[in-house]
Scaffold this active site. Structure first.
Site, short mmCIF file in Angstrom:
data_model
loop_
_atom_site.label_atom_id
_atom_site.label_comp_id
_atom_site.label_asym_id
_atom_site.label_seq_id
_atom_site.Cartn_x
_atom_site.Cartn_y
_atom_site.Cartn_z
N GLY A 15 0.84 -1.21 0.00
CA GLY A 15 0.00 0.00 0.00
C GLY A 15 0.87 1.25 0.00
N ARG A 76 1.24 -5.05 -5.88
CA ARG A 76 1.43 -6.33 -5.20
C ARG A 76 1.72 -7.35 -6.31
NH1 ARG A 76 -2.44 -3.71 -1.62
NH2 ARG A 76 -1.38 -3.61 0.38
N ASP A 107 5.02 -4.88 6.14
CA ASP A 107 5.63 -6.15 6.55
C ASP A 107 5.61 -7.20 5.44
OD1 ASP A 107 2.91 -6.47 6.77
OD2 ASP A 107 2.99 -7.58 8.64
N THR A 130 4.16 2.67 5.69
CA THR A 130 2.76 2.24 5.83
C THR A 130 2.03 3.21 6.74
OG1 THR A 130 1.33 0.57 6.86
CG2 THR A 130 3.60 0.56 7.56
N ASP A 132 -0.24 2.43 8.69
CA ASP A 132 -0.81 1.72 9.84
C ASP A 132 0.05 1.74 11.10
OD1 ASP A 132 -3.15 1.01 8.61
OD2 ASP A 132 -2.30 -0.82 7.74
N ASP A 134 2.12 -0.33 12.16
CA ASP A 134 2.02 -1.62 12.86
C ASP A 134 3.27 -2.48 12.66
OD1 ASP A 134 1.61 -1.97 10.18
OD2 ASP A 134 0.04 -3.48 10.41
N ARG A 176 -7.05 -2.25 8.95
CA ARG A 176 -7.69 -3.59 8.92
C ARG A 176 -7.20 -4.44 10.08
NH1 ARG A 176 -7.56 -3.70 3.21
NH2 ARG A 176 -5.41 -4.42 3.32
P1 ATP Z 1 0.63 -2.99 3.36
O1 ATP Z 1 1.03 -2.84 4.80
O2 ATP Z 1 0.16 -1.75 2.76
O3 ATP Z 1 -0.28 -4.18 3.09
P2 ATP Z 1 2.75 -4.69 2.56
O4 ATP Z 1 4.17 -4.43 2.21
O5 ATP Z 1 2.51 -5.47 3.80
O6 ATP Z 1 2.00 -3.31 2.57
P3 ATP Z 1 1.81 -6.91 0.93
O7 ATP Z 1 0.80 -6.89 -0.14
O8 ATP Z 1 1.57 -7.76 2.11
O9 ATP Z 1 2.06 -5.39 1.30
O10 ATP Z 1 3.22 -7.38 0.28
C1 ATP Z 1 3.75 -6.74 -0.86
C2 ATP Z 1 4.37 -7.76 -1.78
O11 ATP Z 1 5.48 -8.39 -1.14
C3 ATP Z 1 3.48 -8.91 -2.21
O12 ATP Z 1 2.61 -8.57 -3.27
C4 ATP Z 1 4.48 -9.95 -2.65
O13 ATP Z 1 4.91 -9.71 -3.97
C5 ATP Z 1 5.67 -9.70 -1.71
N1 ATP Z 1 5.69 -10.73 -0.65
C6 ATP Z 1 4.98 -10.77 0.48
N2 ATP Z 1 5.25 -11.87 1.20
C7 ATP Z 1 6.17 -12.56 0.49
C8 ATP Z 1 6.87 -13.81 0.68
N3 ATP Z 1 6.67 -14.56 1.76
N4 ATP Z 1 7.73 -14.18 -0.28
C9 ATP Z 1 7.95 -13.44 -1.36
N5 ATP Z 1 7.33 -12.27 -1.61
C10 ATP Z 1 6.46 -11.83 -0.71
#
Ligand code: ATP
Length: 327
Positions: A15, A76, A107, A130, A132, A134, A176
């Site tokens: 995000g 993503r 994360d 982020t 959030d 968190d 969320r």
């Molecule tokens: P937000 O807090 O806004 O959700 P985020 O970084 O947590 O942001 P995610 O959609 O959870 O967003 O993760 C971003 C991208 O990281 C995923 O679309 C995926 O490509 C990659 N990713 C997440 N987990 C893994 C994993 N275990 N192995 C490889 N790639 C991963």
């Protein structure tokens, strides 16, 4: 530790959050200061797999420190979850001679970075981007301050109309899985109740206090709900309250994506600049797979897998304070 670094890549993933541009600017300018080649990777891991990567110089990041969103765009990527996707991404980096990465995201993005580094031994530095807040290992995250201030400004406006009509307003803010935006904006706007994912809500207690306030005609009654609150979002909470207090004049407002956009606050620009600078300095001295955070106003490094696993915890005393101050 020796400096074997020639080129670095920077990407934003997951995000978006206000302040990501300030972080990109800091990474690019610190990198060029150290004579590194700096590459911007478009749309997070998706762009890395699709070779959507461009060389950046200081002029490419001019006039962006004040802009929300991210000039590198974000996405993503399902393909990155698979080894074959990550291998494609690595081959693209190798062709360009990129030997270090800065990942600005949440994360999930750190999970991806850790996995990528395990697979191909490329150093990755994470910056917590982020709204959030968190993520363990940092007192705040890039974008939280802006998002929470946007929520506060919006709720202040709602309060004016609430006051004019003696209404009970249920305002839903983003979060969320994390209640920080709800908690901080709720306290700052004098909410009677704040419903967050991390804490069970004593429904009877809430109904009781709202009924009592109805009885003594307390003019403004505000409940702030995180979208992932334990009882559900604002509409669900309004339904429950209406059922128990049929006389209440209830309105619902879901703030939604306005909380993600807009010019970053001074604090978000500062922490993004600070963290971006230290991300490059970290790569230069050979640090790998850590997140750059801020704890007690000092830069603090946390291994990426710890930043992922250990969420921040919301102190219970805050909920007590909310109750006392709303009486
Ligand atoms: P937000 O807090 O806004 O959700 P985020 O970084 O947590 O942001 P995610 O959609 O959870 O967003 O993760 C971003 C991208 O990281 C995923 O679309 C995926 O490509 C990659 N990713 C997440 N987990 C893994 C994993 N275990 N192995 C490889 N790639 C991963």
């Amino acid at each position: 530790m020796t400096n074997k670094l020639n080129n670095i890549g920077v990407l934003t993933s997951g995000g978006d959050s206000p302040g990501m541009n300030a972080a990109i600017r800091a990474v690019v300018r610190t990198g060029t200061y150290h004579n590194l080649g700096v590459y911007g990777i478009m749309r997070g891991y998706a762009g890395m797999i699709e070779n959507d990567i461009k060389k950046m110089d200081n002029r490419d990041v001019a006039n962006i420190i004040q802009r929300g969103g991210t000039i590198l765009k974000t996405a993503r990527s399902k393909e990155f979850l698979e080894y074959t996707g990550r291998e494609k991404a690595y081959n693209n980096l190798k062709k360009l001679g990129i030997d270090g990465l800065v990942i600005i995201g949440g994360d999930g993005s750190f999970n991806g970075a850790q996995q990528f580094s395990n697979d191909f031994d490329i150093p990755c530095i994470g910056l917590p981007g982020t709204i959030d807040k968190d993520i363990a290992g940092s007192d705040t995250t890039i974008g939280f301050d802006t998002a929470v201030n946007t929520a506060v400004q919006a709720i202040d406006k709602i309060r004016d109309t609430m006051d004019a009509h003696d209404r009970l307003f249920i305002v839903e803010v983003m979060g969320r899985d994390a209640g920080y935006i709800a908690l901080h904006s709720g306290i700052a706007t004098g909410a009677e109740n704040i419903l967050i994912p991390e804490t069970e809500t004593d429904m009877e207690d809430m109904i009781c206090s709202l009924t009592e306030k109805e009885r003594r005609k307390k003019l403004v009654n505000l409940v702030v709900v995180a979208e992932g609150g334990v009882l559900g979002g604002a509409y669900k909470v309004a339904e429950i309250i209406k059922d128990r207090i049929p006389t209440a004049d209830i309105r619902v407002c879901v703030l939604g994506h306005i909380q993600r956009g807009g010019a970053p606050t001074c604090q978000d620009r500062l922490i993004a600049s600070h963290m971006g600078y230290y991300a490059v300095e970290s790569l230069l001295i050979g640090r790998k797979n850590v997140m750059v955070g801020v704890v007690n106003n000092k830069i603090y490094y946390t291994p990426l897998d710890k930043a992922v696993k250990e969420k921040q915890r919301i102190g219970q005393e805050w909920m007590k304070i909310v109750k006392i101050l709303a009486s």
